[in-house]
Design an enzyme around this catalytic site. Structure first.
Site, PDB file in Angstrom:
ATOM      1  N   ARG A  29       0.834  -1.217   0.000  1.00 21.94           N
ATOM      2  CA  ARG A  29       0.000   0.000   0.000  1.00 21.94           C
ATOM      3  C   ARG A  29       0.860   1.256   0.000  1.00 21.94           C
ATOM      4  O   ARG A  29       0.381   2.333   0.350  1.00 21.94           O
ATOM      5  CB  ARG A  29      -0.958   0.007   1.184  1.00 21.94           C
ATOM      6  CG  ARG A  29      -0.300  -0.284   2.530  1.00 21.94           C
ATOM      7  CD  ARG A  29      -1.325  -0.123   3.613  1.00 21.94           C
ATOM      8  NE  ARG A  29      -0.852  -0.654   4.875  1.00 21.94           N
ATOM      9  CZ  ARG A  29      -1.464  -0.482   6.017  1.00 21.94           C
ATOM     10  NH1 ARG A  29      -2.573   0.238   6.056  1.00 21.94           N
ATOM     11  NH2 ARG A  29      -1.001  -0.998   7.128  1.00 21.94           N
ATOM     12  N   ARG A  67       4.986   9.849   3.573  1.00 27.25           N
ATOM     13  CA  ARG A  67       6.120   9.604   4.465  1.00 27.25           C
ATOM     14  C   ARG A  67       7.420   9.989   3.771  1.00 27.25           C
ATOM     15  O   ARG A  67       7.487  10.035   2.538  1.00 27.25           O
ATOM     16  CB  ARG A  67       6.190   8.117   4.836  1.00 27.25           C
ATOM     17  CG  ARG A  67       4.880   7.529   5.311  1.00 27.25           C
ATOM     18  CD  ARG A  67       5.058   6.188   5.994  1.00 27.25           C
ATOM     19  NE  ARG A  67       5.406   5.090   5.109  1.00 27.25           N
ATOM     20  CZ  ARG A  67       5.531   3.821   5.506  1.00 27.25           C
ATOM     21  NH1 ARG A  67       5.366   3.503   6.775  1.00 27.25           N
ATOM     22  NH2 ARG A  67       5.831   2.864   4.644  1.00 27.25           N
ATOM     23  N   ASP A  98      10.476  -7.524   7.788  1.00 27.67           N
ATOM     24  CA  ASP A  98      10.150  -6.553   6.731  1.00 27.67           C
ATOM     25  C   ASP A  98       9.904  -5.164   7.314  1.00 27.67           C
ATOM     26  O   ASP A  98       9.832  -4.193   6.560  1.00 27.67           O
ATOM     27  CB  ASP A  98       8.930  -7.014   5.919  1.00 27.67           C
ATOM     28  CG  ASP A  98       7.759  -7.401   6.798  1.00 27.67           C
ATOM     29  OD1 ASP A  98       7.919  -8.327   7.606  1.00 27.67           O
ATOM     30  OD2 ASP A  98       6.696  -6.775   6.698  1.00 27.67           O
ATOM     31  N   ASN A  99       9.791  -5.081   8.628  1.00 30.13           N
ATOM     32  CA  ASN A  99       9.619  -3.770   9.253  1.00 30.13           C
ATOM     33  C   ASN A  99      10.895  -3.308   9.947  1.00 30.13           C
ATOM     34  O   ASN A  99      10.869  -2.351  10.724  1.00 30.13           O
ATOM     35  CB  ASN A  99       8.467  -3.818  10.272  1.00 30.13           C
ATOM     36  CG  ASN A  99       7.119  -3.977   9.592  1.00 30.13           C
ATOM     37  OD1 ASN A  99       6.963  -3.651   8.417  1.00 30.13           O
ATOM     38  ND2 ASN A  99       6.145  -4.490  10.303  1.00 30.13           N
TER      39      ASN A  99
END
Ligand code: AMP
Ligand code: MG
Length: 479
Positions: free
Chosen positions: A92, A170, A246-247
């Site tokens: 997203r 962001r 993945d974060n």
């Protein structure tokens, strides 16, 4: 500079096309501006008047795309709650390229090639939370992504009930994750793995550029930055909530704000993510999990770097790299300048005392910053003051080894221990107001986020203990 004149670069697109997919944003219905972050706009030299430029809303909504921009989404893999997912990617998020080294990215702009079964959208509540919290973390001195602005809309989303779609723009110095490396190792694409390492060195570790041993050093420095990052989370009481690989940022940044939380009362076992039934990402587990994540990064680096050297580095992480980073941060929080062997014990005792005391984490350290031997202010904020009393006996003794004057120590501690942190209940109120069309609380919280150490007149009610019925609120990944 006005929006039309921003000059975007996209070095990421010079990598092989397996690294990304070109993506078209899907606009939201009836977009409106929720907030514009002037401090962040300055980083890309965007004119402050852009707040009134309808193009800004169009820019966030994907209906105005500046020249030279080819929007794309990045590919990555990752361990989610311990299980490997071989292809995740920006489900997203859509990247616009970079200005002054800041990579701009929208979150919530609709389906991408990586959306799998999800809608590519972000709901208003989580958008407001990420926008404000990333700013708060930065001003607390913790490396983080930032946010330029956010829009809301009338587009309906199915979440826990119906929510409205929103987009946050962001900005980060890097969007590369541990999982980006994992992706290429898993598919045995070692040339692309090396190309990624070179890209990351150029972007985030340029001093390693001509070093013959640069892949090992890259790994080592990621280990060290991760230690500093996670130690600073522990120090300030930040729970990430979803420390999947993945974060995890390859540049040591706080990345992907989902169901995060600041601690209310100190609790080592606090789990802020209601999806995390086993407590894998509990507050007190974050250092262990960072180690586990680094072991996965080492596996991803194994085609480029001698595994034994990385194993040694990982051993050091547990033995002293992380502990030293944590002790360093805690010494600062306690106003200790002299380094004593026994400090580790003093800190362990403190953690035990806080666990038993039922005391607001932020308030404890803020009040301790004014400690002059008078214990009542600390006793008054704890349900169980006895555990605090026992620890203060140790602290008093330890302070005798310091040479700083009382005032000098207090001044330093007040710049280290924030008065204001953004707690979940504050977001809840700001979100409820925003849903009714009132965005003033968002601006108030943005101001608090940007001045965490100051005594702000008229804002004291944001520095009190969390109201009992609001404590330890948990959130799910989809909220
Ligand atoms: P997270 O743990 O929230 O950072 O997300 C994990 C993965 O799920 C990432 O690949 C995200 O891009 C993807 N994802 C999360 N929410 C959505 C959504 N609503 N639509 C598409 N992808 C999503
Ligand atoms: Mg993520």
């Amino acid at each position: 500079m006005i929006l039309e004149n921003l000059n975007f670069k996209s070095n990421y697109l010079s990598l092989d096309n397996e690294f990304y997919e070109f993506t078209k944003p899907t606009p939201l219905d009836e977009p409106y501006l929720l907030s514009f972050n002037l401090k962040v706009a300055k980083l890309i030299e965007l004119d402050e008047k852009s707040v009134d430029d309808p193009r800004f809303i169009q820019f966030l909504n994907g209906t105005f795309i500046p020249k030279n921009v080819q929007p794309f989404s990045m590919c990555y893999a990752g361990h989610q709650f311990g299980h490997y997912a071989q292809r995740l990617g920006d489900g997203r998020a859509i990247n616009y390229g970079s200005i002054n080294g800041w990579h701009l990215q929208t979150k919530g702009s609709g389906e991408t090639a990586f959306s799998r079964t999800a809608d590519g959208r972000a709901a208003l509540p989580s958008t407001i939370r990420e926008y404000l919290m990333s700013e708060a973390m930065h001003h607390l001195g913790i490396p983080s992504t930032r946010a330029l602005g956010m829009i809301g809309s009338q587009t309906k989303l199915l979440r826990n009930g119906i929510e409205k779609g929103a987009v946050v723009m962001r900005m980060s110095k890097s969007w590369v994750r541990f999982g980006t490396f994992q992706y290429f190792t898993y598919f045995k694409e070692y040339e692309k793995l090396k190309a990624l390492a070179e890209y990351v060195i150029e972007e985030s570790y340029p001093h390693l550029k001509n070093d013959e041993d640069r892949y090992f050093k890259l790994f080592s420095e990621v280990v060290e930055r991760t230690a500093t990052l996670v130690a600073s989370w522990q120090g300030v009481g930040f729970c990430h909530g979803v420390m999947n690989t993945d974060n995890m940022s390859i540049a040591g940044l706080t990345l992907d704000y989902g169901p995060f939380s600041m601690l209310d009362d100190f609790d080592f076992g606090f789990v802020c993510n209601s999806t995390d039934k086993a407590g894998r990402y509990a507050y007190g587990e974050q250092p262990n999990i960072s180690y586990w994540n680094l072991t996965k990064l080492a596996q991803a680096f194994a085609p480029m770097v001698d595994k034994k050297r990385m194993d040694k580095k990982l051993e050091d992480y547990g033995a002293f790299i992380y502990p030293n980073a944590y002790i360093e941060i805690m010494r600062k929080k306690l106003g200790l300048e002299v380094k004593e062997e026994s400090d580790a014990e003093l800190i362990t005792e403190l953690v035990g005392a806080l666990q038993d005391a039922y005391v607001d984490h932020t308030n404890f350290f803020r009040i301790l910053s004014r400690y002059d031997g008078e214990r009542m202010p600390l006793f008054e904020i704890a349900m169980n003051p006895i555990s605090i009393e026992n620890w203060l006996n140790l602290y008093d003794k330890r302070l005798m080894k310091e040479s700083l004057t009382l005032e000098a120590r207090q001044t330093k501690m007040l710049k280290t221990n924030p008065k204001y942190v953004l707690k979940n209940y504050m977001f809840q109120d700001a979100i409820a107001l925003a849903k009714g069309g009132n965005f003033s609380r968002i601006e108030e919280l943005l101001y608090l986020a940007q001045h965490p150490f100051e005594e702000l007149e008229g804002f004291e009610h944001f520095a009190v203990e969390t109201p009992e019925h609001y404590k330890n609120v948990t959130l799910s990944c989809s909220s």
